[in-house]
Design a protein around this motif. Structure first.
Motif, PDB file in Angstrom:
ATOM      1  N   ARG A 148       0.858  -1.145  -0.017  1.00  0.00           N
ATOM      2  CA  ARG A 148      -0.003   0.064  -0.053  1.00  0.00           C
ATOM      3  C   ARG A 148       0.983   1.075   0.110  1.00  0.00           C
ATOM      4  O   ARG A 148       0.308   2.553   0.262  1.00  0.00           O
ATOM      5  N   SER A 149       2.093   1.091  -0.205  1.00  0.00           N
ATOM      6  CA  SER A 149       3.006   2.240  -0.438  1.00  0.00           C
ATOM      7  C   SER A 149       4.191   2.150  -1.004  1.00  0.00           C
ATOM      8  O   SER A 149       4.427   0.931  -1.445  1.00  0.00           O
ATOM      9  N   THR A 150       5.012   3.116  -0.846  1.00  0.00           N
ATOM     10  CA  THR A 150       6.279   2.892  -1.796  1.00  0.00           C
ATOM     11  C   THR A 150       7.315   2.027  -1.310  1.00  0.00           C
ATOM     12  O   THR A 150       7.485   1.816  -0.066  1.00  0.00           O
ATOM     13  N   ILE A 151       7.789   1.068  -2.028  1.00  0.00           N
ATOM     14  CA  ILE A 151       8.793   0.203  -1.773  1.00  0.00           C
ATOM     15  C   ILE A 151      10.231   0.714  -1.607  1.00  0.00           C
ATOM     16  O   ILE A 151      10.680   1.499  -2.757  1.00  0.00           O
ATOM     17  N   LEU A 152      10.633   0.740  -0.422  1.00  0.00           N
ATOM     18  CA  LEU A 152      12.192   1.382  -0.440  1.00  0.00           C
ATOM     19  C   LEU A 152      13.354   0.285  -0.428  1.00  0.00           C
ATOM     20  O   LEU A 152      14.491   0.783  -0.480  1.00  0.00           O
ATOM     21  N   CYS A 153      13.182  -0.848  -0.236  1.00  0.00           N
ATOM     22  CA  CYS A 153      14.200  -1.901  -0.419  1.00  0.00           C
ATOM     23  C   CYS A 153      13.722  -3.142  -0.425  1.00  0.00           C
ATOM     24  O   CYS A 153      12.472  -3.497  -0.299  1.00  0.00           O
ATOM     25  N   ALA A 154      14.654  -4.203  -0.854  1.00  0.00           N
ATOM     26  CA  ALA A 154      14.075  -5.536  -1.121  1.00  0.00           C
ATOM     27  C   ALA A 154      15.352  -6.584  -1.229  1.00  0.00           C
ATOM     28  O   ALA A 154      16.571  -5.933  -1.217  1.00  0.00           O
ATOM     29  N   ASP A 155      15.180  -7.773  -0.945  1.00  0.00           N
ATOM     30  CA  ASP A 155      16.390  -8.638  -0.909  1.00  0.00           C
ATOM     31  C   ASP A 155      15.746 -10.155  -1.174  1.00  0.00           C
ATOM     32  O   ASP A 155      14.789 -10.474  -0.788  1.00  0.00           O
ATOM     33  N   PHE A 156      16.625 -10.830  -2.033  1.00  0.00           N
ATOM     34  CA  PHE A 156      16.187 -12.252  -2.190  1.00  0.00           C
ATOM     35  C   PHE A 156      16.932 -13.168  -1.339  1.00  0.00           C
ATOM     36  O   PHE A 156      17.891 -12.948  -0.458  1.00  0.00           O
ATOM     37  N   HIS A 157      16.082 -14.160  -0.930  1.00  0.00           N
ATOM     38  CA  HIS A 157      16.523 -15.208  -0.225  1.00  0.00           C
ATOM     39  C   HIS A 157      17.644 -15.972  -1.039  1.00  0.00           C
ATOM     40  O   HIS A 157      17.747 -16.037  -2.027  1.00  0.00           O
ATOM     41  N   PRO A 158      18.550 -16.664  -0.347  1.00  0.00           N
ATOM     42  CA  PRO A 158      19.501 -17.563  -0.906  1.00  0.00           C
ATOM     43  C   PRO A 158      19.018 -18.611  -2.055  1.00  0.00           C
ATOM     44  O   PRO A 158      19.570 -18.927  -2.842  1.00  0.00           O
ATOM     45  N   ASN A 159      17.607 -19.063  -1.642  1.00  0.00           N
ATOM     46  CA  ASN A 159      17.004 -19.972  -2.707  1.00  0.00           C
ATOM     47  C   ASN A 159      16.494 -19.393  -3.983  1.00  0.00           C
ATOM     48  O   ASN A 159      15.956 -20.042  -5.001  1.00  0.00           O
ATOM     49  N   ASN A 160      16.757 -18.049  -4.138  1.00  0.00           N
ATOM     50  CA  ASN A 160      16.053 -17.230  -5.482  1.00  0.00           C
ATOM     51  C   ASN A 160      14.540 -17.209  -5.391  1.00  0.00           C
ATOM     52  O   ASN A 160      14.201 -16.386  -6.175  1.00  0.00           O
ATOM     53  N   MET A 161      13.795 -17.903  -4.620  1.00  0.00           N
ATOM     54  CA  MET A 161      12.427 -17.990  -4.838  1.00  0.00           C
ATOM     55  C   MET A 161      11.453 -17.093  -3.623  1.00  0.00           C
ATOM     56  O   MET A 161      10.485 -17.398  -3.717  1.00  0.00           O
ATOM     57  N   VAL A 162      12.190 -16.313  -2.672  1.00  0.00           N
ATOM     58  CA  VAL A 162      11.588 -15.792  -1.724  1.00  0.00           C
ATOM     59  C   VAL A 162      12.372 -14.350  -1.928  1.00  0.00           C
ATOM     60  O   VAL A 162      13.395 -14.129  -1.881  1.00  0.00           O
ATOM     61  N   VAL A 163      11.330 -13.196  -1.706  1.00  0.00           N
ATOM     62  CA  VAL A 163      11.706 -11.965  -1.736  1.00  0.00           C
ATOM     63  C   VAL A 163      11.307 -11.227  -0.587  1.00  0.00           C
ATOM     64  O   VAL A 163       9.985 -11.559  -0.287  1.00  0.00           O
ATOM     65  N   ALA A 164      11.951 -10.710   0.224  1.00  0.00           N
ATOM     66  CA  ALA A 164      11.593  -9.652   1.221  1.00  0.00           C
ATOM     67  C   ALA A 164      11.579  -8.088   0.797  1.00  0.00           C
ATOM     68  O   ALA A 164      12.536  -7.610   0.001  1.00  0.00           O
ATOM     69  N   ILE A 165      10.650  -7.479   1.310  1.00  0.00           N
ATOM     70  CA  ILE A 165      10.749  -5.774   0.853  1.00  0.00           C
ATOM     71  C   ILE A 165      10.302  -5.107   2.178  1.00  0.00           C
ATOM     72  O   ILE A 165       9.953  -5.590   3.234  1.00  0.00           O
TER      73      ILE A 165
END
Length: 373
Positions: A148-165
């Motif tokens: 619901r708002s601007t994304i400021l950062c993101a990172d992939f999990h070492p398995n490539n299939m999960v992402v955090a923001i």
């Protein structure tokens, strides 16, 4: 070898930087629409080599894939470009990325496999981009709800299939980025991946009281950490996602951080210096050490006569404006450069003072008693 080496590249702020696999080259943006590439010379200094000029608005984020040697950039012009080096011509050629967004692109990072990358934006959606060989361009799949708002950062999990923001609504979220049809992913229901379907919300954390500046998975992927504008450092373990370990700091907010090991973080921001944080007994985060102690200017004491002369000639006493820290302004980004023996060996920082500083972890720990990584 010293514990750090600083490179004064600009007199203006640095908005993003990244190194190639052996730190022989550096790409950096001077808070403009340009990304400048530098090469290391025989003396260890970085000299100008080329400029990437495709964007028409300020570049917000840069990443350099270590294996494929591809650079990805995103900017306020709502575009992202993947840059490939042409050995024959000696030039960097941009490839178009179909983001399909109507707001500025704010953050970009490659996945560990380098077959995809993530782009955050002000359009309240997350773009997972992959290469489509038939058309020779990069296309994107969107994750929208419940952002619901601007994304400021993101990172992939070492398995490539999960992402955090991390977003401006004070939330840290984890999504499934498994692309079974497009890239042949074979997700398994374990760890963070409770629902393999692309775009599924796997976890949401709202303990922070400020927008989330940076989010990172630990080297093993079992832990997730994020920092927010309320000066907090937060860590959660995949095996106990209902328990967020939180340190509400007394310093100014941290803007960026990296995992130096499974139990230690190095973060930096508005205090102008990198600091070490340690996870103790799996349930407490402590501030361990300031990694840039600095040195006071010698000869600071003035005699009564000298002080009177300054008051007479200048109308004021001498007051220096140079800080004792290496960076003279806020640190905007921290990047991990190399690992050895399951821990960080070197990292870099870039700041609003136009500097890029490379730090040697072993030398730092040898000079600072409380530094234990």
């Amino acid at each position: 070898m010293a514990n750090k080496k600083d490179h004064q590249l600009f007199s203006c702020p640095i908005s993003a930087h990244a190194f190639n696999h052996d730190q022989g080259k550096l790409v950096v943006s001077d808070n403009s629409r340009f990304a400048h590439i530098y090469s290391k010379d025989g003396k260890g200094a970085y000299v100008f080599e080329a400029t990437l000029t495709q964007h028409i608005e300020r570049i917000k984020s840069i990443d350099w894939a270590p294996k494929s040697n591809r650079i990805v950039t995103c900017a306020g012009d709502r575009n992202a470009y993947v840059w490939n080096f042409n050995v024959e011509t000696g030039e960097w050629k941009p490839s178009i990325v179909l983001l399909r967004i109507d707001r500025a692109a704010t953050y970009v990072r490659w996945a560990p496999s380098e077959d995809r990358f993530v782009v955050g934006s002000g359009a309240r959606l997350l773009s997972i981009c992959y290469f489509e060989e038939d058309h020779d361009w990069w296309v994107s799949k969107h994750i929208k709800k419940p952002i619901r708002s601007t994304i400021l950062c993101a990172d992939f999990h070492p398995n490539n299939m999960v992402v955090a923001i991390g977003t401006c609504d004070f939330k840290c979220r984890v999504f499934s980025a498994a692309m079974t049809k497009e890239l042949g992913d074979k997700p398994v229901k374990e760890g963070w991946m409770t629902t393999p379907k692309f775009g599924s919300l796997l976890a949401e954390f709202g303990e922070s009281s400020g927008w989330v500046h940076c989010v990172k998975f630990s080297p093993s992927g079992d832990q997730l950490a994020w920092v927010a504008h309320d000066s907090s450092v937060n860590i959660v373990n995949v095996n106990s996602m209902d328990k967020v370990i939180r340190l509400l700091g007394t310093t100014l907010p941290i803007l960026s951080f990296i995992w130096s090991s499974e139990t230690t973080l190095i973060g930096a921001g508005h205090d102008n210096y990198p600091a070490l944080f340690t996870l103790v007994a799996s349930d407490t985060i402590i501030f361990s050490a300031k990694l840039d102690t600095g040195k006071e200017k010698a000869g600071g004491a003035l005699s009564a006569m000298a002080r009177f002369k300054q008051l007479d000639s200048r109308g004021a006493q001498e007051s220096g404006t140079k800080l004792t820290t290496t960076h003279q302004n806020a640190i905007t980004e921290v990047r991990a450069l190399s690992y050895g023996n399951d821990r960080l060996a070197a990292f870099s920082t870039a700041g609003m003072d136009g500097k890029v500083v490379v730090w040697n972890v072993d030398k730092l720990c040898a000079s600072i008693e409380a530094c234990k990584i």
